[in-house]
Scaffold this active site. Structure first.
Site, short mmCIF file in Angstrom:
data_model
loop_
_atom_site.label_atom_id
_atom_site.label_comp_id
_atom_site.label_asym_id
_atom_site.label_seq_id
_atom_site.Cartn_x
_atom_site.Cartn_y
_atom_site.Cartn_z
CE LYS A 268 78.25 33.17 23.68
NZ LYS A 268 76.90 32.66 23.95
NE ARG A 342 71.43 35.52 32.62
CZ ARG A 342 70.60 34.60 32.17
NH1 ARG A 342 69.92 33.86 33.02
NH2 ARG A 342 70.42 34.43 30.87
N1 BES Z 1 75.39 37.08 24.58
C1 BES Z 1 74.73 35.85 24.84
C2 BES Z 1 73.33 35.81 24.24
C3 BES Z 1 73.26 35.61 22.74
C4 BES Z 1 73.47 34.36 22.20
C5 BES Z 1 72.90 36.64 21.94
C6 BES Z 1 73.36 34.18 20.85
C7 BES Z 1 72.78 36.45 20.58
C8 BES Z 1 73.00 35.23 20.03
C9 BES Z 1 74.59 35.64 26.34
O1 BES Z 1 75.63 36.10 27.10
C10 BES Z 1 74.49 34.17 26.54
O2 BES Z 1 75.43 33.50 26.24
N2 BES Z 1 73.37 33.68 27.05
C11 BES Z 1 73.17 32.29 27.27
C12 BES Z 1 72.44 32.14 28.58
C13 BES Z 1 72.35 30.73 29.05
C14 BES Z 1 73.72 30.18 29.39
C15 BES Z 1 71.46 30.67 30.27
C16 BES Z 1 72.34 31.75 26.11
O3 BES Z 1 71.45 32.42 25.62
O4 BES Z 1 72.64 30.63 25.68
MN MN Z 2 77.21 34.70 27.21
#
Ligand code: BES
Ligand code: MN
Ligand code: ZN
Length: 489
Positions: A268, A342
């Site tokens: 990230k 997931r």
């Molecule tokens: N924990 C995150 C989701 C999240 C992101 C929650 C920002 C709150 C704020 C999750 O694990 C994630 O990173 N999801 C990705 C999925 C994508 C790679 C398909 C996302 O939402 O960017």
């Molecule tokens: Mn994630």
């Protein structure tokens, strides 16, 4: 305790209680409750005079302080008399305790406001009082002297049963907020397992914790894959509460307990990455519910499952392109290691589907940033396979004030998680319907015909604008009250 833990109920009059302040309400039309009238008389009619002059309007969250010889009187606006419902009294409770904390009143006596004597009003008032009093100050060692905590609230009138229940429920929510607010180096998977065991002992539950070796051995290849990048010991946590005959199907709660999500190899950006300590808030919803169940011991059966790990990029970390095999035997092509929630839920959902005969499954996860784009911090995104169950969730949502919004799980969306080289892939169409793709993926791991609802709480688990009974910042404990309501607790 950084939230109100002493909430007493009495039938005594307000003025006979020895408190640092008393509180009554006023409606927009200027009408007062019976106890309000007594206090108004004591103040030589000042409350009604202020209303006549227009200085008090009786609007929600309006507070005015009067000074009598005995103690200060906090007058709180109740809104329109004919629109007064439980969410109003919940807000009044939150408004009152926040004012008391600012004014440093340690013990406040209040009436049951517009709430009649019914249990739902008592419960809602107690929820507002306890939730609104929540503060997270554990690490402010230098400012210790400036901090102030509310010691006690005594409610005069209203339903004792309702008040007791509301106070227990709200304590469960505050417990969940704490789990979320503690940082990733404190709320570890080991800590979550420890809390589950503590709850289990109190609630006569059977708690089992699988470590890395055990869950890998039994075939939880998705959780094992995500956990490969961290040295912090991951855990799979199971809790069983049998409050009625074993032949009654258990209600099953599943939580994402990602105690820190760096994204892994698909790392990230640095900005706001600290917020990914909240990525275990799904598991906090589950533990918050189990905490309340341990105290109230309702006559229902409940099973809870939590997959917990960090998502880091250590030397053994899983990689884009890897294929993992989940507990139900399905293969998953990993195209983004940041779509890890997931994956760890896939094993948990498969496990509970196989080993229990669930009445229903709810899962809670901070799953997608996309749900924040769609609904902001206002509502939780929900999806599921059973209309009746979704209707139930919506009903409880209206009752508890915890908003949900349903997304469709149409087959066109489900096709988007199909992989060319494995059974499924862990992302959908790029930049499209990301929240639904998450739900469509999870659906693959829920047993055939089991009613199931997925709660994407990524927008509502933290970061909402401060409201009357909400926290100033940080974890909210959202949807615990909703879920308990669905379960009839
Ligand atoms: N924990 C995150 C989701 C999240 C992101 C929650 C920002 C709150 C704020 C999750 O694990 C994630 O990173 N999801 C990705 C999925 C994508 C790679 C398909 C996302 O939402 O960017
Ligand atoms: Mn994630
Ligand atoms: Zn995550």
């Amino acid at each position: 305790m950084a939230h109100l833990s002493k909430l007493n109920h009495t039938t005594d009059t307000l003025i006979s209680i020895k408190a640092d302040a008393v509180s009554v309400g006023i409606f927009e039309d200027g009408s007062l409750t019976a106890r309000g009238k007594t206090i108004n008389t004591l103040l030589n009619g000042q409350i009604s005079l202020a209303h006549k002059r227009g200085d008090i309007k009786g609007k929600h969250s309006e507070t005015t302080i009067f000074y009598s010889e005995n103690c200060p009187v906090i007058v709180i606006g109740l809104g329109k008399a004919d629109e007064f419902e439980t969410e109003c009294i919940r807000k009044v409770g939150g408004t009152l305790v926040k004012k008391a904390i600012i004014k440093k009143y340690a013990h406040v006596a209040c009436e049951n406001f517009g709430g009649m004597s019914s249990a739902p009003f008592g419960r809602a008032l107690a929820e507002g009082l306890v939730l609104g009093s929540y503060q997270f100050n554990d690490y402010l060692t230098k400012k210790k002297d400036e901090l102030f905590e509310l010691d006690k609230v005594t409610v005069s009138g209203g339903s004792r049963v309702g008040i007791d229940k509301g106070s227990i429920v709200a304590s469960g929510v505050c417990f969940a907020r704490n789990l979320g607010n503690h940082p990733g180096n404190v709320t570890t998977p080991t800590r979550l397992a420890h809390e589950a065991k503590k709850i289990g002992r109190r609630g006569k539950m059977k708690v089992s914790v699988f470590d890395r070796e055990k869950f890998t051995e039994i075939g939880m290849g998705a959780l094992a894959g995500v956990a490969a990048g961290t040295d912090e010991p991951p855990k799979f946590i199971l809790m069983e509460y049998w409050g009625t005959k074993k032949s009654v199907k258990p209600k099953v709660l599943v939580g994402k307990g990602l105690t820190f999500d760096s994204g892994g190899i698909s790392i990230k950006p640095a900005a706001k990455m600290d917020e990914m300590k909240f990525d275990m808030c799904g598991s906090a919803v589950v533990l918050g519910c189990m905490q309340v169940i341990a105290t109230l011991k309702p006559k229902i059966n409940v099973v809870a499952a939590i997959s917990s790990t960090e998502n880091l990029s250590g030397a053994k970390a899983y990689k884009p392109g890897d294929i993992l095999t989940a507990y139900n035997g399905k293969t998953i092509e990993v195209l983004n290691t940041d779509a890890e929630g997931r994956l760890i839920l896939a094993d948990a959902l498969s496990y509970v589907s196989k080993h229990y005969d669930p009445a229903f499954i709810f899962d809670f996860a901070t799953l997608t940033g996309a749900v924040l784009v769609a609904l902001g911090h206002i509502a939780t995104g929900i999806m599921g396979t059973n209309e009746k169950l979704i209707e139930k969730v919506k009903k409880s949502s209206a009752k508890t004030g915890e908003k949900v919004w349903e997304f469709p799980l149409w087959k066109e969306y489900c096709e988007q998680v199909e992989s060319k080289i494995a059974d499924v892939k862990n992302i959908g169409a790029p930049m499209q319907a990301g929240t639904i793709a998450g739900g469509a993926f999870l659906k693959e791991f829920v047993g055939e015909d089991i009613p199931w609802v997925h709660f994407d709480i990524a927008g509502t688990a933290w970061g909402e604008k401060e409201k009357s009974y909400g926290p100033k910042a940080g974890a909210t404990g959202n949807v615990i009250r909703l879920v308990l309501d669905v379960m009839g607790v």
